[in-house]
Write a protein that holds these residues in place. Structure first.
Motif, PDB file in Angstrom:
ATOM      1  N   THR A 126     -21.291 -38.515  64.147  1.00  0.00           N
ATOM      2  CA  THR A 126     -20.253 -37.923  64.994  1.00  0.00           C
ATOM      3  C   THR A 126     -19.633 -36.711  64.313  1.00  0.00           C
ATOM      4  N   ALA A 127     -19.395 -36.823  63.013  1.00  0.00           N
ATOM      5  CA  ALA A 127     -18.858 -35.684  62.259  1.00  0.00           C
ATOM      6  C   ALA A 127     -19.843 -34.519  62.263  1.00  0.00           C
ATOM      7  N   PHE A 128     -21.104 -34.821  62.098  1.00  0.00           N
ATOM      8  CA  PHE A 128     -22.138 -33.778  62.121  1.00  0.00           C
ATOM      9  C   PHE A 128     -22.148 -33.055  63.463  1.00  0.00           C
ATOM     10  N   ARG A 129     -22.032 -33.817  64.556  1.00  0.00           N
ATOM     11  CA  ARG A 129     -22.026 -33.196  65.886  1.00  0.00           C
ATOM     12  C   ARG A 129     -20.775 -32.342  66.091  1.00  0.00           C
ATOM     13  N   LEU A 130     -19.635 -32.838  65.619  1.00  0.00           N
ATOM     14  CA  LEU A 130     -18.403 -32.059  65.751  1.00  0.00           C
ATOM     15  C   LEU A 130     -18.493 -30.725  65.010  1.00  0.00           C
ATOM     16  N   ALA A 131     -19.157 -30.736  63.870  1.00  0.00           N
ATOM     17  CA  ALA A 131     -19.238 -29.533  63.036  1.00  0.00           C
ATOM     18  C   ALA A 131     -20.455 -28.679  63.343  1.00  0.00           C
ATOM     19  N   LEU A 132     -21.266 -29.083  64.321  1.00  0.00           N
ATOM     20  CA  LEU A 132     -22.519 -28.373  64.588  1.00  0.00           C
ATOM     21  C   LEU A 132     -22.341 -26.880  64.851  1.00  0.00           C
ATOM     22  N   PRO A 133     -21.315 -26.447  65.612  1.00  0.00           N
ATOM     23  CA  PRO A 133     -21.136 -24.992  65.770  1.00  0.00           C
ATOM     24  C   PRO A 133     -20.948 -24.268  64.439  1.00  0.00           C
ATOM     25  N   SER A 134     -20.351 -24.971  63.477  1.00  0.00           N
ATOM     26  CA  SER A 134     -20.102 -24.348  62.176  1.00  0.00           C
ATOM     27  C   SER A 134     -21.383 -24.156  61.371  1.00  0.00           C
ATOM     28  N   PHE A 135     -22.446 -24.898  61.704  1.00  0.00           N
ATOM     29  CA  PHE A 135     -23.714 -24.720  61.011  1.00  0.00           C
ATOM     30  C   PHE A 135     -24.379 -23.398  61.401  1.00  0.00           C
ATOM     31  N   ILE A 136     -23.921 -22.799  62.498  1.00  0.00           N
ATOM     32  CA  ILE A 136     -24.474 -21.511  62.935  1.00  0.00           C
ATOM     33  C   ILE A 136     -23.768 -20.347  62.244  1.00  0.00           C
ATOM     34  N   ILE A 137     -22.507 -20.541  61.892  1.00  0.00           N
ATOM     35  CA  ILE A 137     -21.679 -19.441  61.383  1.00  0.00           C
ATOM     36  C   ILE A 137     -22.271 -18.755  60.156  1.00  0.00           C
ATOM     37  N   PRO A 138     -22.764 -19.486  59.130  1.00  0.00           N
ATOM     38  CA  PRO A 138     -23.311 -18.784  57.961  1.00  0.00           C
ATOM     39  C   PRO A 138     -24.485 -17.871  58.290  1.00  0.00           C
ATOM     40  N   PHE A 139     -25.331 -18.284  59.226  1.00  0.00           N
ATOM     41  CA  PHE A 139     -26.444 -17.417  59.622  1.00  0.00           C
ATOM     42  C   PHE A 139     -25.917 -16.140  60.258  1.00  0.00           C
ATOM     43  N   MET A 140     -24.828 -16.278  61.009  1.00  0.00           N
ATOM     44  CA  MET A 140     -24.293 -15.129  61.711  1.00  0.00           C
ATOM     45  C   MET A 140     -23.645 -14.123  60.763  1.00  0.00           C
ATOM     46  N   PHE A 141     -22.920 -14.602  59.734  1.00  0.00           N
ATOM     47  CA  PHE A 141     -22.294 -13.603  58.866  1.00  0.00           C
ATOM     48  C   PHE A 141     -23.296 -12.958  57.913  1.00  0.00           C
ATOM     49  N   VAL A 142     -24.476 -13.572  57.764  1.00  0.00           N
ATOM     50  CA  VAL A 142     -25.543 -12.889  57.020  1.00  0.00           C
ATOM     51  C   VAL A 142     -26.032 -11.677  57.808  1.00  0.00           C
ATOM     52  N   TYR A 143     -26.176 -11.857  59.133  1.00  0.00           N
ATOM     53  CA  TYR A 143     -26.656 -10.764  59.987  1.00  0.00           C
ATOM     54  C   TYR A 143     -25.527  -9.862  60.473  1.00  0.00           C
ATOM     55  N   ASN A 144     -24.305 -10.352  60.408  1.00  0.00           N
ATOM     56  CA  ASN A 144     -23.170  -9.575  60.899  1.00  0.00           C
ATOM     57  C   ASN A 144     -22.030  -9.629  59.885  1.00  0.00           C
ATOM     58  N   PRO A 145     -22.037  -8.736  58.881  1.00  0.00           N
ATOM     59  CA  PRO A 145     -21.009  -8.752  57.830  1.00  0.00           C
ATOM     60  C   PRO A 145     -19.590  -8.561  58.342  1.00  0.00           C
ATOM     61  N   ALA A 146     -19.437  -8.162  59.618  1.00  0.00           N
ATOM     62  CA  ALA A 146     -18.083  -8.030  60.164  1.00  0.00           C
ATOM     63  C   ALA A 146     -17.346  -9.364  60.117  1.00  0.00           C
ATOM     64  N   LEU A 147     -18.092 -10.486  60.198  1.00  0.00           N
ATOM     65  CA  LEU A 147     -17.466 -11.802  60.107  1.00  0.00           C
ATOM     66  C   LEU A 147     -16.974 -12.106  58.695  1.00  0.00           C
ATOM     67  N   LEU A 148     -17.351 -11.263  57.747  1.00  0.00           N
ATOM     68  CA  LEU A 148     -16.824 -11.352  56.388  1.00  0.00           C
ATOM     69  C   LEU A 148     -15.758 -10.287  56.149  1.00  0.00           C
ATOM     70  N   MET A 149     -15.230  -9.759  57.251  1.00  0.00           N
ATOM     71  CA  MET A 149     -14.192  -8.713  57.210  1.00  0.00           C
ATOM     72  C   MET A 149     -14.677  -7.479  56.448  1.00  0.00           C
ATOM     73  N   MET A 150     -15.911  -7.100  56.727  1.00  0.00           N
ATOM     74  CA  MET A 150     -16.495  -5.916  56.111  1.00  0.00           C
ATOM     75  C   MET A 150     -16.846  -4.924  57.212  1.00  0.00           C
ATOM     76  N   GLY A 151     -16.407  -3.689  57.074  1.00  0.00           N
ATOM     77  CA  GLY A 151     -16.732  -2.667  58.057  1.00  0.00           C
ATOM     78  C   GLY A 151     -15.524  -2.210  58.843  1.00  0.00           C
ATOM     79  N   ASP A 152     -15.783  -1.644  60.024  1.00  0.00           N
ATOM     80  CA  ASP A 152     -14.750  -1.085  60.881  1.00  0.00           C
ATOM     81  C   ASP A 152     -13.823  -2.182  61.419  1.00  0.00           C
ATOM     82  N   PRO A 153     -12.498  -1.984  61.376  1.00  0.00           N
ATOM     83  CA  PRO A 153     -11.566  -3.018  61.849  1.00  0.00           C
ATOM     84  C   PRO A 153     -11.795  -3.435  63.304  1.00  0.00           C
ATOM     85  N   LEU A 154     -12.098  -2.477  64.180  1.00  0.00           N
ATOM     86  CA  LEU A 154     -12.346  -2.819  65.585  1.00  0.00           C
ATOM     87  C   LEU A 154     -13.585  -3.690  65.730  1.00  0.00           C
ATOM     88  N   ASN A 155     -14.613  -3.378  64.953  1.00  0.00           N
ATOM     89  CA  ASN A 155     -15.835  -4.183  64.981  1.00  0.00           C
ATOM     90  C   ASN A 155     -15.561  -5.589  64.460  1.00  0.00           C
TER      91      ASN A 155
END
Length: 641
Positions: free
Chosen positions: A533-562
């Motif tokens: 149940t905990a794994f299912r609750l956190a499942l969206p969070s398992f996607i986040i690391p892949f996304m900030f690898v491809y989108n550094p804006a999620l690491l607060m890097m780059g243009d503020p609007l982006n």
């Protein structure tokens, strides 16, 4: 974050209470004095400056080994009186020998004496046994395998083969240099982490942990699913102090889990919510399970920069859980608690809100004044002592100060022992060159594919992280995995956050979901059911690391609007994913609607304008259909096949 739980991280071991005998009373006295001296040593060196050379690290490890064999004693009473004193004496004497020899070591580099080998072996034995008691079998077994590998190199097959090294050479590198046990990891523990453990002890004794819970209760207790939201917020706050998922679960979970069950949540769900919330505290700035200090040291960037890049992923994690909890409460028609059951925000804040000053001061000193981590942590400790005298309820008398110093010393044990143990692995990797060969094998298996490398890295991080303290698993995977990804063009800070993130998520990933199993012990639910149940609750969070690898804006890097756009779309995305996984948006959804919501969430989390537009279009369409159906403007039948 009791004095026991704060020091055991994910360890299954429990400290033994001395028997009520003259020997037991003497041992109890020593157990009180040693940790206090340990903490005072680090406070003094934080103010006047650390000892030169390896000496700061040697003293740190000597205290840690001594305290380990005082707190984590043998299971059998007979062995306890013979083996434990010998191990304690061995650890202290070997560190004392190295402390005395340290000034001479640079002048006889490459020359290893018989005494070096003897005391080095004693240090290794005591360290491995201390690791077994504090952490468990996994990490010391890995260290032993690497030591054996360094010795038996010529007999290894294929790519694993190397020239082999004798005992003197292995001991020299692992025990007498800063490339092994006394490397960067132990240095961070000896100068930074111990101070934050002491700060945590002072804040706990002054009632700051209870302040977090009361504030969360007063704000979210009345809304639907209030107890679960209290658990989410309180564990987030408390995690900035403890850095341990298990300690977090046990501290806040004893209050929030029964409350969640009482208001209508199932025991499995209540335990899972607390486990997921407590796990996230490990990567919530400003402390981030002490890994932030190591990342800053390894990458040569400021600690504040590490906290900055970790903020958005942590917020997305908690907001995803918050949304899932809200949807489950709506799905089951659950209400919040009555006002009579909840503390009032204003009286709570007026009573002990001043204890937030040390945390705010810490953030100011690190982020604005840009003082060193050691100096900032020291003055935060001083501030926590000073501001406690503002109110009688938070005042630190002599007994509380003593207890705070003891908590700080015991709290650093799993970190210090793990860092020293990882030093054994790092030293043998450097000696044998195995790290470079393993990187080559990983590249060969993944055929230069970045997505495959990321997936394999995720699996490695989760497997290595099961039951192992967060800092230890980060250090190991950052050695094996990080260089490969960095060599393939991935941003170094994104790589280190990636491996750190998945090392943390191992706490709620079956089959060894230690945080979930701890929560199940409180809720009375099935451990495995709570884990999934905990794994299912956190499942969206398992996607986040892949996304900030491809989108550094999620690491607060780059243009503020982006950055703002990426955060907004990702937040909507994890919300839609949470709704799809829960099967509820404005009403219970069909299988097709759930699939559309999950697909919409993935599109929104994935970087790119086209994917964002598609995700918004699909998600909003499902939302409007649900809204109009609930209003009776269209047929109430669900979209289905």
């Amino acid at each position: 974050m009791s004095n026991i739980l704060a020091c055991i991280e994910e360890s299954p071991k429990v400290p033994k209470i001395p028997e009520v005998t003259p020997w037991g009373r003497m041992l109890g006295t020593v157990m009180m004095i040693v940790p206090v001296c340990f903490s005072l040593f680090h406070l003094v060196t934080a103010y006047v400056g650390p000892l030169s050379g390896m000496r700061q690290r040697i003293v740190h490890l000597g205290f840690s080994l001594a305290l380990t064999f005082l707190v984590y004693r043998s299971e059998k009473k007979g062995l306890r009186r013979i083996i434990d004193p010998l191990l304690l004496l061995g650890g202290v004497i070997s560190c004392l020998y190295l402390f005395i020899e340290d000034p001479r070591l640079p002048f006889r580099a490459g020359i290893t004496t018989r005494n070096d080998v003897i005391f080095g072996i004693i240090l290794l034995v005591t360290l491995l046994e201390a690791s077994r008691r504090v952490i468990g079998l996994a990490l010391p077994l890995v260290s032993i395998l690497f030591l054996v590998y360094a010795y038996l190199g010529p007999h290894m097959p294929g790519l694993l083969q190397h020239r082999g090294y004798d005992l003197a050479r292995i001991v020299s590198l692992v025990c007498l240099s800063t490339e092994g046990i006394f490397g960067v990891a132990l240095g961070v523990s000896a100068t930074f982490i111990i101070l934050f453990c002491i700060l945590s002890g002072f804040l706990f004794e002054s009632g700051t942990a209870q302040l977090f819970t009361d504030m969360a209760s007063s704000i979210f207790g009345r809304v639907r699913g209030g107890p679960a939201k209290i658990a989410t917020v309180a564990s987030c706050f408390f995690g900035t102090l403890s850095g341990s998922a298990v300690a977090n679960v046990t501290s806040t979970g004893t209050f929030t889990i029964p409350m969640m069950i009482k208001t209508g949540f199932s025991p499995e769900f209540a335990g899972a919510v607390e486990a997921v919330a407590s796990t996230g505290g490990q990567f919530m700035p400003p402390i981030m399970a002490s890994v932030a200090f190591v990342i800053a040291e390894v990458l040569g960037i400021s600690y504040f920069e590490v906290c900055k890049v970790g903020l958005i992923p942590a917020l997305l994690y908690y907001l995803s859980l918050f949304i899932a909890v809200d949807l489950r409460a709506a799905k089951r028609g659950l209400k919040g608690l009555s006002p009579e059951q909840l503390p009032k925000f204003a009286p709570t804040f007026l009573r002990s809100g001043h204890m937030l000053v040390p945390i705010l001061l810490l953030i100011y000193l690190l982020g604005v004044a840009r003082l060193s981590i050691t100096t900032s942590a020291f003055w935060a400790v001083v501030a926590s002592f000073a501001v406690s005298f503002v109110k009688k309820d938070t005042r630190l008398d002599a007994a509380r100060i003593w207890s705070a110093l003891r908590r700080g010393a015991e709290g650093v044990l799993p970190v210090a022992i793990a860092c020293a143990n990882v030093g054994v692995i790092v030293g043998t990797l450097m000696l044998t060159g195995l790290g470079f060969r393993l990187s080559g094998i990983l590249v060969e298996l993944c055929k230069e594919s970045i997505p495959l490398l990321l997936v394999s890295s995720m699996v490695v991080c989760i497997l290595l992280g099961m039951g192992v303290p967060t800092l230890a698993v980060y250090l190991v995977v950052s050695i094996f995995v990080a260089p490969v990804l960095i060599n393939h063009g991935v941003l170094p800070v994104a790589v280190h956050m990636f491996v750190f993130y998945f090392g943390v998520l191992s706490c709620i990933t079956p089959p060894v979901a230690v945080a979930a199993y701890t929560a199940a012990g409180i809720s009375g639910a099935s451990p495995m059911s709570t884990g999934f149940t905990a794994f299912r609750l956190a499942l969206p969070s398992f996607i986040i690391p892949f996304m900030f690898v491809y989108n550094p804006a999620l690491l607060m890097m780059g243009d503020p609007l982006n950055i703002l756009w990426s955060f907004t779309t990702s937040l909507i995305g994890v919300g839609f994913m949470a709704a799809g996984l829960e099967g509820y948006l404005l009403r219970q959804t069909s299988v097709v609607e759930r699939g559309l919501l999950i697909a919409s969430g993935l599109c929104l989390i994935w970087p790119g304008l086209i994917s964002d537009v598609i995700g918004l279009a699909v998600g909003v369409s499902v939302y409007l259909h649900e809204y109009w159906a609930r209003q009776g403007r269209i047929s109430a039948s669900r979209i289905d096949v």
